[in-house]
Write a protein that holds these residues in place. Sequence first.
Motif, PDB file in Angstrom:
ATOM      1  N   TYR A 169       0.838  -1.067  -0.031  1.00 57.57           N
ATOM      2  CA  TYR A 169      -0.041   0.171  -0.070  1.00 57.57           C
ATOM      3  C   TYR A 169       0.966   1.298  -0.043  1.00 57.57           C
ATOM      4  CZ  TYR A 169      -3.209  -3.560   1.452  1.00 57.57           C
ATOM      5  OH  TYR A 169      -3.917  -4.611   1.392  1.00 57.57           O
ATOM      6  N   TYR A 170       0.354   2.230  -0.693  1.00 55.86           N
ATOM      7  CA  TYR A 170       0.939   3.481  -1.004  1.00 55.86           C
ATOM      8  C   TYR A 170       0.213   4.717  -0.423  1.00 55.86           C
ATOM      9  CZ  TYR A 170       4.364   0.839  -3.715  1.00 55.86           C
ATOM     10  OH  TYR A 170       5.204  -0.141  -3.951  1.00 55.86           O
ATOM     11  N   ASP A 171       0.733   5.719   0.009  1.00 56.94           N
ATOM     12  CA  ASP A 171      -0.107   6.684   0.553  1.00 56.94           C
ATOM     13  C   ASP A 171      -0.099   7.963  -0.480  1.00 56.94           C
ATOM     14  OD1 ASP A 171       2.358   8.353   0.438  1.00 56.94           O
ATOM     15  OD2 ASP A 171       2.511   8.393   2.818  1.00 56.94           O
ATOM     16  N   PHE A 172      -0.619   9.003  -0.446  1.00 58.22           N
ATOM     17  CA  PHE A 172      -0.751  10.109  -1.489  1.00 58.22           C
ATOM     18  C   PHE A 172       0.533  10.684  -1.846  1.00 58.22           C
ATOM     19  CE2 PHE A 172      -4.802   9.412   0.273  1.00 58.22           C
ATOM     20  CZ  PHE A 172      -5.757   9.334  -1.033  1.00 58.22           C
ATOM     21  N   GLN A 189      -3.830   4.595   9.388  1.00 55.74           N
ATOM     22  CA  GLN A 189      -3.028   4.228   8.216  1.00 55.74           C
ATOM     23  C   GLN A 189      -4.082   3.918   7.011  1.00 55.74           C
ATOM     24  OE1 GLN A 189      -0.232   1.082   9.124  1.00 55.74           O
ATOM     25  NE2 GLN A 189       1.507   2.548   8.534  1.00 55.74           N
ATOM     26  N   LEU A 190      -5.303   3.590   7.083  1.00 56.94           N
ATOM     27  CA  LEU A 190      -6.113   3.044   6.123  1.00 56.94           C
ATOM     28  C   LEU A 190      -6.798   4.349   5.453  1.00 56.94           C
ATOM     29  CD1 LEU A 190      -8.499   0.490   8.227  1.00 56.94           C
ATOM     30  CD2 LEU A 190      -6.654  -0.145   6.614  1.00 56.94           C
ATOM     31  N   PRO A 191      -7.124   5.252   5.999  1.00 53.21           N
ATOM     32  CA  PRO A 191      -7.757   6.504   5.125  1.00 53.21           C
ATOM     33  C   PRO A 191      -6.572   6.996   4.058  1.00 53.21           C
ATOM     34  CG  PRO A 191      -8.116   6.769   7.461  1.00 53.21           C
ATOM     35  CD  PRO A 191      -7.128   5.719   7.389  1.00 53.21           C
ATOM     36  N   ALA A 192      -5.417   6.863   4.398  1.00 53.56           N
ATOM     37  CA  ALA A 192      -4.137   7.313   3.522  1.00 53.56           C
ATOM     38  C   ALA A 192      -3.892   6.507   2.550  1.00 53.56           C
ATOM     39  CB  ALA A 192      -2.908   7.461   4.405  1.00 53.56           C
ATOM     40  N   ILE A 193      -4.601   5.158   2.225  1.00 56.00           N
ATOM     41  CA  ILE A 193      -4.004   4.604   0.975  1.00 56.00           C
ATOM     42  C   ILE A 193      -4.733   5.212  -0.188  1.00 56.00           C
ATOM     43  CG2 ILE A 193      -4.779   2.398   0.011  1.00 56.00           C
ATOM     44  CD1 ILE A 193      -5.053   0.992   2.668  1.00 56.00           C
ATOM     45  N   ALA A 194      -3.415   5.402  -1.112  1.00 56.99           N
ATOM     46  CA  ALA A 194      -3.962   5.915  -2.280  1.00 56.99           C
ATOM     47  C   ALA A 194      -3.584   5.091  -3.623  1.00 56.99           C
ATOM     48  CB  ALA A 194      -3.125   7.404  -2.546  1.00 56.99           C
ATOM     49  N   ALA A 195      -2.742   4.024  -3.345  1.00 52.33           N
ATOM     50  CA  ALA A 195      -2.468   3.119  -4.351  1.00 52.33           C
ATOM     51  C   ALA A 195      -2.112   1.758  -3.814  1.00 52.33           C
ATOM     52  CB  ALA A 195      -1.353   3.537  -5.181  1.00 52.33           C
ATOM     53  N   VAL A 196      -2.291   0.739  -4.464  1.00 50.49           N
ATOM     54  CA  VAL A 196      -2.197  -0.560  -4.168  1.00 50.49           C
ATOM     55  C   VAL A 196      -1.436  -1.464  -5.007  1.00 50.49           C
ATOM     56  CG1 VAL A 196      -3.315  -3.019  -3.378  1.00 50.49           C
ATOM     57  CG2 VAL A 196      -4.479  -0.655  -2.645  1.00 50.49           C
ATOM     58  N   GLN A 197      -0.377  -1.982  -4.867  1.00 52.84           N
ATOM     59  CA  GLN A 197       0.668  -2.850  -5.588  1.00 52.84           C
ATOM     60  C   GLN A 197       0.271  -4.298  -5.354  1.00 52.84           C
ATOM     61  OE1 GLN A 197       5.007  -2.376  -6.422  1.00 52.84           O
ATOM     62  NE2 GLN A 197       4.897  -4.188  -5.167  1.00 52.84           N
ATOM     63  N   THR A 218       0.349  -1.917 -10.244  1.00 51.46           N
ATOM     64  CA  THR A 218       0.065  -0.795  -9.320  1.00 51.46           C
ATOM     65  C   THR A 218      -1.199  -0.052  -9.594  1.00 51.46           C
ATOM     66  OG1 THR A 218       2.235  -0.476  -8.362  1.00 51.46           O
ATOM     67  CG2 THR A 218       0.782   1.199  -7.909  1.00 51.46           C
ATOM     68  N   VAL A 219      -2.323  -0.307  -8.682  1.00 47.49           N
ATOM     69  CA  VAL A 219      -3.617   0.418  -9.193  1.00 47.49           C
ATOM     70  C   VAL A 219      -3.739   1.622  -8.354  1.00 47.49           C
ATOM     71  CG1 VAL A 219      -6.158   0.019  -8.992  1.00 47.49           C
ATOM     72  CG2 VAL A 219      -4.638  -1.950  -9.349  1.00 47.49           C
ATOM     73  N   SER A 220      -3.782   2.887  -9.045  1.00 51.03           N
ATOM     74  CA  SER A 220      -4.031   4.096  -8.490  1.00 51.03           C
ATOM     75  C   SER A 220      -5.604   4.368  -8.057  1.00 51.03           C
ATOM     76  CB  SER A 220      -3.574   5.283  -9.167  1.00 51.03           C
ATOM     77  OG  SER A 220      -2.359   4.877  -9.637  1.00 51.03           O
TER      78      SER A 220
END
Length: 230
Positions: A169-172, A189-197, A218-220
């Motif tokens: 998981y990646y943030d903004f 941390q959950l609300p900060a997820i901006a992309a998932v590899q 990686t899905v934005s």
Amino acid sequence: MSRLRTLAVGDVRRDAGLSLAELLVAMMVFGIIVAVVTTTFISLTKATAQARGVDANTRVASNVMNEVSRVVRAARTIPTPGGTEATSFSLATTESLTLTTAVNGADSLTTVPRKVTFGVAADRSLVEMTVVGTPLKTDFWQFVSTPTKRTLGGSVVAPASSDAPLFTYYDFTGAVLTPDSGGALSATQLPAIAAVQVSVTIDRTATASSQAVTLQTTVSLSNLVGGATT
């Protein structure tokens, strides 16, 4: 008489057949031919089995990647009666995630929010659980119906310590969100997820073989600009 004797000797020589040396040479040549044919047949059989295994794993991995990407890309927050937005992700670990998504399903032509969970089962298959949202009030939804289960197929190979996990998981800002020792992100941390590899390796068993196929993307999450407020 002399000519008859000569012909008789010639007939005897012709009837004598192959000598031992000739027989050994013939057997050696025949053995070489058999060995070459057998080796070629075995090699072709192995190559065919290898190609079929890789092809089957590629198709399964592609189906898994397409479905996960399709659902995750449509992640959305959910309005709450209190006027805030509930975070899309309610669970995010290295091998499972739960989120609300706006993706359409086969049972609907309209966009109905769904709560979807992807997780690795005990047999290492990837399972998708979907709960279709039901209206709570205008523009508000609840997820209380019976979930539907779908096995996406194949065995997800457990990654080595040096390999990327199934979900990263990646943030903004593009920084990796580091999970805890159990592999899960915290509630903050959950609300900060901006992309998932998504990194998936598929094989017939949970242990990678020469037929294993790995796909990564990686899905934005364009619907989550700025994140949720709760």
